[in-house]
Write an enzyme that holds these catalytic residues in place. Structure first.
Site, short mmCIF file in Angstrom:
data_model
loop_
_atom_site.label_atom_id
_atom_site.label_comp_id
_atom_site.label_asym_id
_atom_site.label_seq_id
_atom_site.Cartn_x
_atom_site.Cartn_y
_atom_site.Cartn_z
N LYS A 91 -10.69 7.28 -18.39
CA LYS A 91 -11.11 7.86 -19.66
C LYS A 91 -9.96 7.79 -20.68
O LYS A 91 -9.48 6.71 -20.96
CB LYS A 91 -11.61 9.27 -19.43
N ARG A 96 0.84 -1.21 0.00
CA ARG A 96 0.00 0.00 0.00
C ARG A 96 0.87 1.25 0.00
O ARG A 96 0.57 2.24 -0.66
CB ARG A 96 -0.94 0.00 1.22
N TYR A 108 -17.89 17.94 -12.70
CA TYR A 108 -18.26 16.53 -12.86
C TYR A 108 -19.25 16.13 -11.75
O TYR A 108 -19.06 16.50 -10.59
CB TYR A 108 -17.00 15.67 -12.81
N ASP A 148 -8.99 19.52 -13.04
CA ASP A 148 -9.37 18.20 -13.54
C ASP A 148 -9.08 18.21 -15.05
O ASP A 148 -9.75 18.90 -15.81
CB ASP A 148 -10.86 17.95 -13.25
C1 LIG Z 1 -15.15 10.15 -15.03
C2 LIG Z 1 -14.71 11.45 -14.51
C3 LIG Z 1 -14.31 11.59 -13.16
C4 LIG Z 1 -14.39 10.45 -12.16
O1 LIG Z 1 -13.51 9.43 -12.47
P1 LIG Z 1 -13.75 7.87 -12.09
O2 LIG Z 1 -12.56 7.19 -12.65
O3 LIG Z 1 -15.03 7.47 -12.74
O4 LIG Z 1 -13.85 7.79 -10.61
C5 LIG Z 1 -13.88 12.82 -12.77
N1 LIG Z 1 -13.83 13.88 -13.60
C6 LIG Z 1 -14.20 13.78 -14.88
C7 LIG Z 1 -14.12 14.97 -15.76
C8 LIG Z 1 -14.66 12.57 -15.38
O5 LIG Z 1 -15.04 12.48 -16.65
#
Ligand SMILES: *Cc1c(COP(=O)(O)O)cnc(C)c1O
Length: 390
Positions: free
Chosen positions: A200, A51, A103, A175
């Protein structure tokens, strides 16, 4: 081994993890061990417990740090783990200013979890610098940016927000999921923390859930390291390897998908059934110029608005190529319905205030030939028209 003079696309392949020092393996070895033998009571090796540190996860953490132009990277079990844990550097009584069209999962965490811990927030239109400045309080610690925003693709000036943040002793979180470091590097524009849902574009194949954070400051890095180990939401080693593999093709995927998105968005903009197209690649978009300055592309995701829910329902039924699903940033095109998917956790009135109407669809363009996508959308619109006449 690493050569910072190489261009981004070459550094995706030729970096510190080009091959394994011990064996010469050209793929990062997956180290499953949860614990590591120590030489003696006095001599500890570089790893003790999985971890706290693992070489496979570290390979990914070092790679993303270098690609984002940061000093330290952190890999988590999801994008939301990365985002939630970044907020955990805050304490009771602190305040966050964040973008209105954040988000859905971040909205949920900030409004339903942070508030319980006594960490308050204000939503603003991040594209309006005066509004942002007016909402910074004595106790504001973080300006939270998502650009382009989801799903209406508003463009926030990262450099201007970072400057404003510094003037008020705040940190800037960005983000960067929609852009990836292939198109936009927020740390180079003055941001302090870059966040990713690596689920993504970075993973890129709809086959892993992962999150990443990158910072460029030793003090911040030690706080992040402490929190990562304390909470324990680390990325598993198999998943770290999948993300590393996805990264190798990031540039070529972003390049193809962004170009195709641009063509498809411009085509949709001329379709009579489409009320609005939200894409910064359209010269009429208010963020067009800014995006061209702070990023090297407009990305592969955009939204378009049909007349109403009825039209959406039928369009989704007729269209054949894209998968109809939550998520984005994959090799296959993904069509989604923000009202019930990404923003399903947002109350209807909040959602509509943000332009997320019942007629809005979002497309993440994959690696298909764009002509095929256009032909598919075209036949779907033709059917929509036929039915309307009946
Ligand atoms: C999908 C997404 C998240 C969250 O990510 P996860 O991997 O689903 O926890 C955060 N910000 C944006 C812009 C996203 O598209």
């Amino acid at each position: 081994m690493s050569n910072e003079t190489y261009s981004f696309q070459t550094r995706l392949l030729h970096n510190n993890h080009k091959y394994d020092e011990l064996t010469g393996a050209v793929s990062v070895p997956i180290q499953h061990a949860s614990t590591f033998h120590q030489k003696s009571v006095e001599e500890f090796g570089p790893y003790d417990y999985g971890r706290s540190g693992n070489p496979t996860r570290e390979a990914l953490e070092e790679t993303i740090a270098s690609l984002e132009g940061g000093s330290h990277g952190f890999a988590y079990s999801s994008g939301m783990a990365a985002i939630s844990l970044s907020f955990m550097i805050l304490s009771q009584g602190d305040h966050v200013v964040l973008t209105k069209d954040v988000y859905g999962g971040t909205f949920r965490f900030v409004t339903q979890v942070l508030t319980r811990l006594g960490i308050e927030h204000t939503f603003v239109d991040m594209t309006n610098l005066e509004e942002v400045a007016a909402n910074i309080q004595e106790n504001t610690k973080v300006l939270y940016v998502e650009t382009p925003s989801n799903p209406t693709l508003k463009i926030t000036n990262i450099q201007a927000i970072s400057k404003l943040a510094k003037q008020h002793n705040c940190l800037t979180f960005v983000d960067n999921t929609f852009m990836t470091p292939a198109l936009q590097r927020p740390l180079e524009l003055g941001a302090d923390v870059v966040l990713h849902s690596a689920t993504k574009f970075i993973g890129g194949h709809s086959d892993v859930i992962a999150g990443l954070a990158v910072v460029n400051d030793d003090e911040l890095a030690s706080q992040f390291k402490f929190l990562q180990n304390s909470f324990g939401a680390v990325l598993g080693v198999q998943d770290a390897w999948i993300v590393l593999r996805g990264l190798k093709t990031l540039h070529i995927r972003m390049e193809h998908s962004s170009k195709a998105a641009d063509v498809l968005a411009k085509w949709l903009n001329e379709v009579p059934e489409v009320k609005n197209v939200y894409y910064s690649g359209l010269p009429t978009h208010p963020g067009y110029q800014l995006q061209a300055e702070q990023a090297t592309g407009h990305g592969a995701v955009f939204s378009f608005e049909l007349e109403d829910y009825e039209a959406v329902k039928r369009f989704v039924e007729y269209v054949k190529i894209p998968v109809f699903a939550v998520s984005l940033g994959a090799v296959e095109s993904i069509l989604s319905y923000p009202a019930t998917m990404s923003h399903g956790s947002m109350p209807k009135d909040e959602r509509e205030k943000r332009g997320i109407s019942d007629g809005l669809l979002r497309i993440s363009v994959g690696l298909e030939k764009v002509d095929d996508l256009i032909a598919d959308f075209d036949q779907a619109f033709a059917k929509l028209r036929q039915k309307e006449q009946v």
